[in-house]
Write an enzyme that holds these catalytic residues in place. Structure first.
Site, PDB file in Angstrom:
ATOM      1  N   ARG A 110       0.924  -0.710   0.108  1.00 14.80           N
ATOM      2  CA  ARG A 110       0.073   0.130  -0.021  1.00 14.80           C
ATOM      3  C   ARG A 110       0.797   1.423   0.134  1.00 14.80           C
ATOM      4  NH1 ARG A 110      -2.463   2.126   4.663  1.00 14.80           N
ATOM      5  NH2 ARG A 110      -1.178   0.543   6.190  1.00 14.80           N
ATOM      6  N   THR A 132       3.515  -8.755   6.748  1.00 15.26           N
ATOM      7  CA  THR A 132       3.979 -10.074   5.665  1.00 15.26           C
ATOM      8  C   THR A 132       4.232 -10.416   4.284  1.00 15.26           C
ATOM      9  OG1 THR A 132       1.526  -9.782   5.228  1.00 15.26           O
ATOM     10  CG2 THR A 132       1.563 -10.425   7.440  1.00 15.26           C
ATOM     11  N   LYS A 157       7.118 -13.212   3.398  1.00 14.18           N
ATOM     12  CA  LYS A 157       6.527 -13.790   1.655  1.00 14.18           C
ATOM     13  C   LYS A 157       7.929 -13.785   0.724  1.00 14.18           C
ATOM     14  CE  LYS A 157       1.973 -12.395   2.197  1.00 14.18           C
ATOM     15  NZ  LYS A 157       1.073 -11.065   2.117  1.00 14.18           N
TER      16      LYS A 157
END
Length: 817
Positions: free
Chosen positions: A550, A657, A661
């Site tokens: 974002r 998060t 990943k």
């Protein structure tokens, strides 16, 4: 993938073929010889869904018959992505489906591409909720996820002339074969009106408007298909009939006004809240889904167990951030007003049932609503909030709290126009409040919830976030998964912490070569996507430097852009330098009303336009902004990334998060000591991560006391030159002053310490380039990142929640034996 790496399919190829053709004829209404890829997608999904429904029924029946405790996960977002590939993978049917469709003349990858990403979330909050739902199913934790069935979701992002434009996301325009409308499960949700006292002195709320919530259910399949949970999404429908007289008289707008207002609740995720009407719609959404979910919970509990006093023994309700916090007051209304329970008993039941996850340390991001809006829209809930607050403050005063402590701990903020603090409401209404990384949880106690922690000690706990490695490794990166299972065996598919078995292979030249080869394959795939979507040609052999998240000032995309400009300046100044070819790749959406974030997107695109056209850098540097970032795009970017940008201002990123990943897929992180970066560095080793910048112990007080950005710029030639180029119009020659205000604002008030951290970031990026020039060192670090991050599985996170907060048993993702 090896045949023994996945669970056995539930039916043989012939039976699956017959099921697909049956669905094609009787459900899709198509013909095999004329079927489109969309037809094959629908037929394949419906055939797979039948087997899932059988498992779903067994899971639900087992819960009903055993009386097991269930988790209700309330979240305004569920960023679930495409479901067919996930479901087939968890059922062990991917290769079988590929074979069967190939025999029918269809291609599975083309079929997968027909499914739109469900537009039910925005970023990390929604993706975390999706990972948690999958892990709860994989661990056989009975759970229901509750949210809103947004017809248009957030928005689809277009980039035109370098600028973000928002258009509706029409993901439901062709229907959703995964959902089941439950027309018999509906609840009335009230707004406005007034409150009276009944003859038994019970409060009676008489709403001025009633909206109906209709349930839509989606099955959530766990690993190996042993357990299936439910994602229940609410759709808003008007209860008032169409005003036919007005319609026939020509007042078409007026005749439909009530229907439009009601159904707007489930139309768009995060409607703009810069206007009073936008704020009201946001509050209506939050109350709508919280009330419907709690009414549904009570209905189910009464049907299965009868006595509401046992509610905390049978259900645990997790509030994912402050969006469902109004549920604390709503449960009190339902228990006291509707079901006639004593206040004190109802409060203890509610507090024992609720737990709350906080996701932000920024006070402005902790939701608060004007008291006047709450009193008008939810008059009875506001009365209950006043009562909760009075009792809360009375208990704190009796315990010796000072007036200043009482003011800070109050649910009502009296200093900013009288507002209800929703984070405070969630905090005191829950038996546990958790942060999502070790740093974040510690800072919660000392910053945003310092006073509440003193008044209600022992309530805050930590649950570091995790990701479902089944989607982010097994499905997103099949070549790496094959390499891992061929090297250390298939048991790693069930237990991510077995990734540690890769550690002895990190120095093996042959394994490094194989690791680099699968990365190159992923980069070639991403290069094709970049060219298709942007027209930019990128070199798969270059260092892929990636920041996808974002767009927000605290995530500091601007810092990355400044480094890009500084690198561009240096390459032009020293064209014969020993430069590492690099691709700077950005993706992410800015909130429609967040004008500075949208300006940063435009700056990234303007820098890309100038750099990519400049022959003097000889393709050594390319800059790309990929539009419309979503889960599917992330699944293509993350396996291809060499460098993971996790550069938020220390003390502001709760966890992250994406960092997990990327590391799982072998990317090296460049980041601050913020959020889960700290725990990642502890797992992978400081020598295998690039840490820069101020830590929270310095950054937090510096932000509070103010930082002299002009002095930092004066001390850094590279930063001064980069800012001057941006402000003077080098990247916007058609409008030279386009970014002058952005630069002036940064110099006047650098709230996110971009200038403070720039030189450290620049030095660390040079270390990145140096490591890249030594492939054995780079790939050793990459392997060790993959090998050491199994702990960040959402399975581990869910076990922690289950054992320490929800008090429910969690099974194992591993198969029997």
């Amino acid at each position: 993938m090896n045949q023994d790496c996945t669970p056995a399919p539930a039916q043989d190829d012939a039976a699956l073929r017959d099921a697909i053709l049956s669905k094609m004829i009787y459900d899709v209404g198509g013909r095999e010889e004329r079927a489109s890829p969309r037809d094959w997608f629908l037929a394949s999904t419906l055939a797979a869904r039948d087997g899932i429904v059988d498992r779903w029924r067994r899971s639900n029946n087992e819960v009903a018959s055993s009386g097991r405790k269930q988790v209700c996960y309330l979240s305004l977002e569920f960023l679930i992505g495409r479901l067919l590939s996930d479901a087939l993978g968890n059922l062990g049917m991917t290769e079988q489906m590929r074979r069967v469709l190939h025999g029918l003349g269809a291609d599975l990858e083309e079929v997968f591409a027909q499914e739109p990403d469900a537009a039910l979330g925005n970023g990390g909050l929604g993706r975390l909720a999706a990972c948690f739902m999958e892990s709860m199913a994989s661990l056989s934790v009975p759970a229901i996820g509750y949210g809103i069935r947004y017809e248009n979701g957030l928005f689809r992002q277009l980039i035109r002339d370098g600028q973000q434009q928002e258009v509706p996301e029409d993901w439901l325009s062709l229907g959703n074969p995964w959902e089941f409308e439950r027309s018999g499960i509906t609840y009335d949700i009230g707004f406005g009106g007034h409150v009276t006292v009944g003859p038994d002195e019970r409060m009676i709320w008489q709403p001025g408007e009633v909206v109906r919530a209709i349930a839509y259910d989606i099955p959530v399949v766990g690993w190996r298909g042993r357990w299936v949970n439910t994602l229940r999404l609410w759709s808003a429908r008007a209860t008032d009939p169409l005003r036919l007289d007005a319609f026939n008289s020509g007042d078409h707008v007026g005749a439909l006004a009530g229907r439009v207002k009601a159904e707007a609740i489930s139309r768009v995720l995060y409607p703009g809240d810069e206007s009073p009407a936008g704020q009201e719609l946001r509050l209506r959404q939050e109350y709508f889904f919280a009330s419907a979910s709690l009414q549904d919970l009570i209905r189910r509990h009464l049907r299965l167990h009868g006595d509401l006093s046992t509610l905390p023994e049978k259900y645990s309700v997790q509030l994912n951030d402050t969006h469902p916090a109004i549920g604390v007051a709503e449960l009190m209304r339902l228990l006291v007003d509707v079901h006639g329970m004593d206040w004190d008993e109802a409060w203890e039941i509610g507090r024992a049932t609720f737990s709350y996850t906080n996701h932000t340390l920024m006070p402005e991001a902790l939701e608060s609503w004007p008291v006047s809006l709450m009193e008008r829209l939810l008059p009875r809930n506001m009365q209950i909030i006043y009562m909760i607050n009075a009792r809360h403050l009375e208990a704190a005063r009796a315990a010796g709290a000072s007036d200043s402590l009482l003011s800070a701990a109050s649910l009502i903020d009296e200093h900013h126009g009288r507002r209800v603090r929703m984070g405070h409401l969630a905090f005191i209404g829950s038996h546990k409040v958790n942060g999502v990384s070790a740093l974040h949880t510690g800072l919660m106690k000392s910053t945003v919830f310092a006073e509440l922690d003193r008044v209600c000690p022992g309530r805050i706990t930590n649950k570091t976030n995790g990701i479902t490695f089944r989607r982010w490794l097994l499905r997103a990166n099949a070549p790496l998964t094959r390499l891992i299972t061929d090297t250390i065996g298939p048991r790693v598919l069930d237990d991510p912490e077995r990734l540690a078995d890769l550690i002895p292979h990190a120095r093996d030249a042959g394994f490094q070569e194989s690791f680099a080869r699968q990365r190159l394959e992923a980069k070639q795939n991403l290069a094709r996507i970049v060219h298709l979507r942007t027209g930019v040609q990128i070199d798969p052999h270059a260092l892929f430097d990636v920041q996808i998240k974002r767009i927000h000032e605290y995530k500091r995309q601007l810092l990355n852009i400044l480094h890009t400009v500084a690198l561009y300046n240096a390459m032009r100044a020293q064209p014969m330098g020993n430069w590492v070819p690099r691709v700077k790749l950005f993706a992410g959406k800015a909130a429609p009303s967040y004008h500075r974030a949208k300006l940063i997107i435009r700056l990234a695109n303007d820098v890309a336009r100038v750099v990519n056209r400049d022959p003097t850098v000889r393709n050594l540097l390319k800059v790309v902004f990929l539009p419309n970032y979503n889960v599917t795009l992330a699944e293509n970017i993350i396996p291809a990334a060499d460098l993971s940008e996790q550069i938020s201002t220390a003390g502001l990123e709760a966890s992250g998060t994406g960092n997990m990943k990327f590391a799982l897929n072998g990317a090296l992180t460049i980041g601050t000591m913020d959020g889960a970066n700290i725990e990642i560095s502890e797992r992978v080793g400081l020598e295998n991560i690039f840490i820069f910048g101020l830590d929270a112990s310095v950054a937090v007080p510096l932000r509070r006391d103010g930082f002299d950005a002009r002095a930092a710029v004066a001390a850094s030639d590279e930063l001064d030159a980069a800012l001057d180029a941006i402000a003077s119009g080098v990247f916007s020659p058609e409008e030279p002053d386009r970014y002058k205000g952005l630069v002036e604002a940064l110099l006047a008030r650098d709230d996110f310490l971009v200038t403070a951290d720039f030189d450290s970031y620049l030095r660390t990026q040079r270390q990145v380039a140096s490591r890249w020039q030594h492939p054995a060192d780079w790939w050793r670090s990459a392997v060790l990142n993959t090998a050491n991050v199994g702990w960040f599985s959402s399975d581990r996170t869910i076990r922690d929640y289950a054992e320490e907060i929800w008090r429910v048993p969690a099974g194992l993702a591993t198969p029997p034996g």
